[in-house]
Design a protein around this motif. Sequence first.
Motif, short mmCIF file in Angstrom:
data_model
loop_
_atom_site.label_atom_id
_atom_site.label_comp_id
_atom_site.label_asym_id
_atom_site.label_seq_id
_atom_site.Cartn_x
_atom_site.Cartn_y
_atom_site.Cartn_z
N ALA A 250 4.87 4.22 6.94
CA ALA A 250 5.80 3.00 7.16
C ALA A 250 6.92 3.16 7.96
CB ALA A 250 6.19 2.85 5.73
N ASP A 359 -6.15 1.78 1.74
CA ASP A 359 -5.02 0.71 1.49
C ASP A 359 -6.01 -0.52 1.57
OD1 ASP A 359 -2.60 1.22 1.05
OD2 ASP A 359 -2.00 1.80 3.16
N ARG A 484 -10.61 3.16 -4.80
CA ARG A 484 -10.08 4.62 -5.03
C ARG A 484 -10.71 5.18 -6.08
NH1 ARG A 484 -3.76 3.37 -4.46
NH2 ARG A 484 -3.77 2.65 -2.17
C1 GLC Z 1 1.93 2.94 3.18
C2 GLC Z 1 0.57 3.37 2.40
C3 GLC Z 1 0.52 2.55 1.17
C4 GLC Z 1 1.94 2.34 0.50
C5 GLC Z 1 3.14 2.00 1.40
C6 GLC Z 1 4.55 2.47 0.74
O1 GLC Z 1 1.74 1.56 3.78
O2 GLC Z 1 -0.36 3.47 3.24
O3 GLC Z 1 -0.28 2.84 0.23
O4 GLC Z 1 1.92 1.59 -0.66
O5 GLC Z 1 2.90 2.80 2.45
O6 GLC Z 1 4.98 3.78 0.66
#
Ligand code: GLC
Length: 602
Positions: A250, A359, A484
Amino acid sequence: MNAFERYQDEFNWLYMELYNDREKLAELTTALHALRKMRKPALKALDRARKPDWYKRSDLFGITMYTDLFAENLQGLKAKIPYLKELGIGYLHLMPLLKMPEKYNDGGYAVEDFLQVDPRFGDNQDLEDLCGSLRGAGISLCLDFVMNHTASSHAWAQKAKAGDYKYMGYYHIFRDWYLPGEYEKTLPQVFPTTAPGNFTYVEEMRSHVMTTFYPYQWDLNYANPNVFNDMLITMLKLCNMGVEVLRLDAVPYIWKELYTSCRNLPKVHTILRLMRIALDCVAPACIFKGEVVMPPHELAAYFGTEEKPECHVLYNVSSMVNMWSALASRDTRLLKNNLDILNQMPPHCYFVNYLRCHDDIGWGLDEGCQRCLGIDPLRHKQFLYHFFQGNWEYSYARGALYNYDPVSLDARSCGTLASLCGLESARFPEEVDAAIQRILFMHALMICIKGMPMLNSGDEIAQLNDWSYEQDEAKRDDSRYLHRSKFRHDKLALLAEPGSPEARVYHGIRSLEKQHSSHPCFHKDAQVYCAYTSNDQVLSYVREFEGRRLVCLYNFYYEPRGCYIAHIKGKFTDLFSGREVQMEDGLMLRPNEYLWLDGEMA
Ligand code: GLC
């Protein structure tokens, strides 16, 4: 001149521009030198041996997986290295394994301690051992560096809750709703259904904390130099344990400013550049993989420039979404436009290509391009999430909606690759055949795109959805758990049975990988482009290198389709079937057929 000397000016300048704090800069510089000194001889040897673009090797394949779902724990995973080698893997991304809360942890993305392995998976020694064994087997380990937030149970957050002023400054904490309310005016939502809003009221502090993701994930305040210093040092300690690739989780979100979207702000790049310099000084064998789920025009900035690079690689999220969109709509125009844009990016931009990961698939397609083609963006998105839910007239897919927003009508899709391609719904042998063809078709497409191909564990044996998450109270609201599930080691016996879906998919993917590793046109400096095929249902991806040409063709339609490429002439041979074609005559492709046609450049 060593790296520290080479970059000192730039590093100091950027740091002072951001924080204007000489003392903190001096503290950090001392720490960086110490970290370099502490780096073990085996890792320093790797630093020396590696060419700067080692990750662009054409025989490098990645895989992403959860430690516990594949092998219970880190020691168990070590014992399974031979399976990874057999599958041709050189890059292993293990999903978050650092200390996390027991139940609500966003799949490990709520980190309680960045320097301690979660006891469920083993301990730090197990991690170091695994890194060593993987390195010995020629496999680089990638771990997440969850830099935007910590768990609300992290020691810093606990201290902040207890009123420790220093640690309150690590987060964005507001006494009343005035500023959060102002922020909300321009902040989009990441989880509109599962975690609406961007702030959480914390009773202990009688304050609101910024929580862009889940309420138990507190956003760090990178305007505070203590946060930057502590996080950077932590990251480099992971590198010194033997981690070779850091997935910057992120990263577009790390800098916040009032009345903005708090995404992709210029200071994000100042921070990234500082981190890259520190990495090149302390652990130059290591690389950054940025998780930047943004449209291509935002992406380019995360590579920095050739002189001042930031991330080494980024996820190719836009092509991933476009590949699924093209599969469902049987129309290649948006995908071709997307690939054309990426193919024009400067040579230092390099992607990790993939079809599925842990995801959801978020349907962020290029709206401008859609409008130009007469496609209504919202209706197309609705079509896609309904299609992949299995809720559309001709849909073969089985999947689930994710974060359906009744206001914007936005939603994303979840499900394993095999289920989205129709294997779960297949009832008759011809439906099974069609699903397997789609699975291999999608892999053949993903693997031919410029960049490093990455598999998602379980997809190589066509694993189906696991609907049992609906019975688990901590998971039921998060449909990402649909894909998952535990790796089905019991299915590996089927790889020796040629007619089984597992064997057909596994060996099909292996033969694609083998061509990718050995054919000269997969060289990192190959010329790549999409040629005009005279048909919107057939996509071509052409690779050219030192007089050789590989024409990869894909028929997205459910009926046979013809293809004619005006400027390519001569005799070409399909690498898989040996079929020979005379290009100037044009050719027909069966439904979802792919061909990798090898020939000379005229
Ligand atoms: C990223 C991860 C995801 C998570 C998010 C918050 O996007 O891939 O799985 O929910 O970060 O950390």
